[in-house]
Design an enzyme around this catalytic site. Structure first.
Site, PDB file in Angstrom:
ATOM      1  NE  ARG A 169      -7.384   4.007   5.423  1.00 40.79           N
ATOM      2  CZ  ARG A 169      -6.553   4.358   6.415  1.00 40.79           C
ATOM      3  NH1 ARG A 169      -6.950   4.291   7.658  1.00 40.79           N
ATOM      4  NH2 ARG A 169      -5.353   4.798   6.162  1.00 40.79           N
ATOM      5  NE  ARG A 223      -0.404  10.377  10.433  1.00 35.13           N
ATOM      6  CZ  ARG A 223      -0.700   9.270   9.732  1.00 35.13           C
ATOM      7  NH1 ARG A 223      -1.878   8.717   9.864  1.00 35.13           N
ATOM      8  NH2 ARG A 223       0.173   8.741   8.915  1.00 35.13           N
ATOM      9  CG  ASP A 244       2.606   1.447   9.799  1.00 35.15           C
ATOM     10  OD1 ASP A 244       2.524   2.420  10.574  1.00 35.15           O
ATOM     11  OD2 ASP A 244       2.435   1.553   8.574  1.00 35.15           O
ATOM     12  CE  LYS A 253      -1.935   1.674   4.001  1.00 35.99           C
ATOM     13  NZ  LYS A 253      -1.631   3.108   4.199  1.00 35.99           N
ATOM     14  CG  ASN A 254       2.262   2.746   3.608  1.00 35.51           C
ATOM     15  OD1 ASN A 254       1.081   2.993   3.355  1.00 35.51           O
ATOM     16  ND2 ASN A 254       2.722   2.621   4.838  1.00 35.51           N
ATOM     17  CB  CYS A 312      -4.637   5.932  11.053  1.00 38.09           C
ATOM     18  SG  CYS A 312      -5.086   4.432  10.178  1.00 38.09           S
TER      19      CYS A 312
END
Ligand code: UD1
Length: 418
Positions: free
Chosen positions: A397, A121, A305, A22-23, A116
Site C-alpha cells: 500500500r 479515526r 508513521d 504516497k501521502n 490502517c
C-alpha cells in the site's frame, strides 16, 4: 497473500532514488477532479493505495492514462458524484474525495473510509469544517450524503492539525465564494505539495507549511504538469534499515528537512549523516545506542508513521529508549510481533519502553498494518536467521518495489506471492 522473507545479517551499500510520496500523491489525485483539467503527474508511485484512488477516479468518469514516466488524469469527462462503498473501504484517503466532489458538483455520496486500523479515526473535523462552508451532510450508518448548493468561504479553527481535514477544506474552498481561512492547519510537506498542485490549476491559495492557510477560490486551467515530491517515510525507512543492518547508503531525490527528526535520532543513535542538496548519506556500523526519548507529534515533530520503523531499528541498541505516541491510540501493534523475535519491549497506554538486546532470532510474524509491516522488514535485516512476514500485503500500500530496492542495496529479501 504476500509473504515477505528477510534473511538478516547483510550490510547495506549503494545508492537509491527514493520513490514519490504516497501521502502527497493521494490528495493530488483527489484534487484532480476539483476542476475540469488534464493533469500530467510525474513521480506518482505504483502502490495499492494509488490504484484504489485511480479506480475511484475512473468510476467518476475521469480518463486515466498511465505510462512509464507519467500518469495523466483527464477530469473533463467527469460524470458522477457517488463512490461505492467497496472503493471507499480500500484506503483512508478516500475521505478527501468529499471536499473534491463538493467543489466539483455540489454533491458527494460516499461512505466512511478504510485504511490502517490505528484506533479510532473519526472524521468530525472534516464534517464540521465542510458544514461551516455551507455543506449539508447526512450520516446514515456508514453512508455520507453531502450537498451544497453554494459553498461559501469560512474562518475555520481546527482544534487539532489534522492532515486529512486540512486537505478536505483546501479542496472544497477552491469552489467556495469568498475567502476561506484555516487556522491551526496541518503543516506537513504533503499540504505544501497539495497547495502547489492547486495553485498550478489556478487556485488562489497561500500559507501551506504554516498554521494559517487562505484560499480564495480557483479560476481553472486546461492543463497542468505536476511532480510529486519524494516520500519522507520511505526515505526514513531506508535510513532506519541502514542504521540497523550497518553499511553506507545514499538516498537521492530527497529533502533532508522533510525527515530531519528521524535523521536527528539516527545521528544520536550513532549513525553518521551527511546531506548535500537532494542527497542524504547514512553510515552505520550497526552498533547503535539509545537516542533517548522519542515523542511523536504533528509535523515538524517526529512522524507517527516512522515510530514503528525507528523502534525496529533500535531493537539491538545499547540502553533504554522510551517512546510516547501522541497521534494514534493504536500505533504499537508491531510490538507484540517484534517481541517474538526476542525484543524487550513493554507498552502501557501511549508509552512504550525498549531495552536493547544483543541478538534477535528469526520468526514468523504477521504484519498488522502498513508501517508495522515495514518495521518488521527493518527488524528482519538485523535478526539472525530468516524472518517471515505474513499478511504482508499492507506493505504494497505504501512501498513501491521495496524488495528490489533492498536487494539492490545488498539485503537478502524476497516476496512469495501465494
Ligand atoms: C495522515 C496520513 C497518515 C499519518 C497521519 C498523521 C495520509 C493518507 N495519511 O492521516 O499516514 O499517520 O496523517 O500524520 O496522508 N482526528 C480527529 N478527527 C478528525 C480527523 C482526525 O480526531 O476529523 C484525529 C485522528 O483520530 C488522529 C489525529 O487526529 O488521532 C491525526 O489524524 P490526521 O492528521 O487526520 O491523519 P490522517 O489524515 O488520517
Amino acid at each position: 497473500m504476500d509473504i515477505w522473507h528477510v534473511r538478516g545479517g547483510n550490510r547495506l551499500f549503494g545508492s537509491c532514488r527514493v520513490q514519490g510520496s504516497k501521502n502527497a500523491s493521494l490528495p493530488v489525485l483527489a484534487a484532480s477532479v476539483v476542476l475540469p483539467v488534464r493533469s500530467v503527474l510525474k513521480n506518482v508511485p505504483r502502490l495499492k493505495d494509488v490504484d484504489a484512488a485511480l479506480q475511484i477516479l475512473s468510476h467518476l468518469g475521469c480518463r486515466i492514462d498511465r505510462g512509464e514516466e507519467e500518469l495523466i488524469i483527464d477530469s473533463t469527462s467527469f460524470t458522477g458524484a457517488e463512490i461505492p462503498r467497496e472503493l471507499m473501504a480500500e484506503m483512508r484517503s478516500s475521505v478527501i474525495f468529499m471536499g473534491a466532489l463538493l467543489a466539483r458538483c455540489g454533491e458527494a455520496k460516499l461512505s466512511l473510509p478504510g485504511g490502517c486500523q490505528l484506533g479510532k479515526r473519526p472524521i468530525d473535523l472534516h464534517l464540521s469544517a465542510l458544514r461551516q462552508m455551507g455543506a449539508e451532510i447526512e450520516e446514515e450508518g456508514s453512508d455520507l450524503f453531502c450537498r451544497a448548493e453554494r459553498l461559501r468561504g469560512a474562518d475555520i479553527d481546527l482544534r487539532f492539525p489534522s492532515v486529512g481535514a486540512t486537505e478536505n477544506i483546501m479542496l472544497a474552498a477552491c469552489a467556495a465564494e469568498g475567502r476561506t481561512t484555516i487556522h491551526g492547519a496541518a503543516r506537513e510537506p504533503e499540504i505544501v505539495s497539495l497547495q502547489a498542485y492547486l495553485a498550478s490549476i489556478g487556485a488562489d491559495i497561500h500559507g501551506a507549511g504554516t498554521s494559517t492557510i487562505t484560499i480564495c477560490g480557483a479560476v481553472g486551467r486546461e492543463n497542468t504538469v505536476y511532480t510529486v515530491p519524494s516520500d519522507r517515510i520511505v526515505a526514513s525507512t531506508l535510513a532506519c534499515a541502514c542504521a540497523a543492518a550497518g553499511g553506507r547508503i545514499i538516498l537521492s531525490g530527497v529533502k533532508a528537512d522533510h525527515f530531519s527528526t528521524v535523521l536527528h535520532f539516527l545521528n544520536d543513535a550513532g549513525c553518521d549523516i551527511i546531506n548535500f542538496k537532494d542527497i542524504v548519506e547514512i553510515s552505520s556500523n550497526g552498533d547503535l545506542r539509545s537516542p533517548g526519548h522519542i515523542v511523536t507529534a504533528p509535523y515538524p515533530g517526529f512522524p507517527t508513521d516512522a515510530q514503528p520503523i525507528l523502534m525496529a531499528a533500535l531493537l539491538r541498541s545499547h540502553g533504554t529508549t522510551q517512546f510516547t505516541e501522541t497521534i494514534f491510540e493504536n500505533r504499537y501493534r508491531q510490538v507484540s510481533e517484534l517481541r517474538r523475535l526476542g525484543a524487550d519491549l513493554t507498552v502501557s497506554g501511549t508509552e512504550a519502553v525498549l531495552r536493547g538486546v544483543e541478538t534477535l532470532h528469526g520468526e514468523t510474524l504477521t504484519a498488522p498494518d502498513l508501517r508495522g509491516g515495514a518495521a518488521m522488514i527493518v527488524a528482519g535485516l538485523h535478526t539472525r536467521g530468516e524472518t517471515r512476514i505474513i499478511d504482508a500485503g499492507h506493505i504494497a500500500r505504501g512501498y513501491d518495489s521495496f524488495d528490489d530496492t533492498l536487494c539492490a542495496l545488498g539485503a537478502e529479501v524476497w516476496i512469495e506471492h501465494k
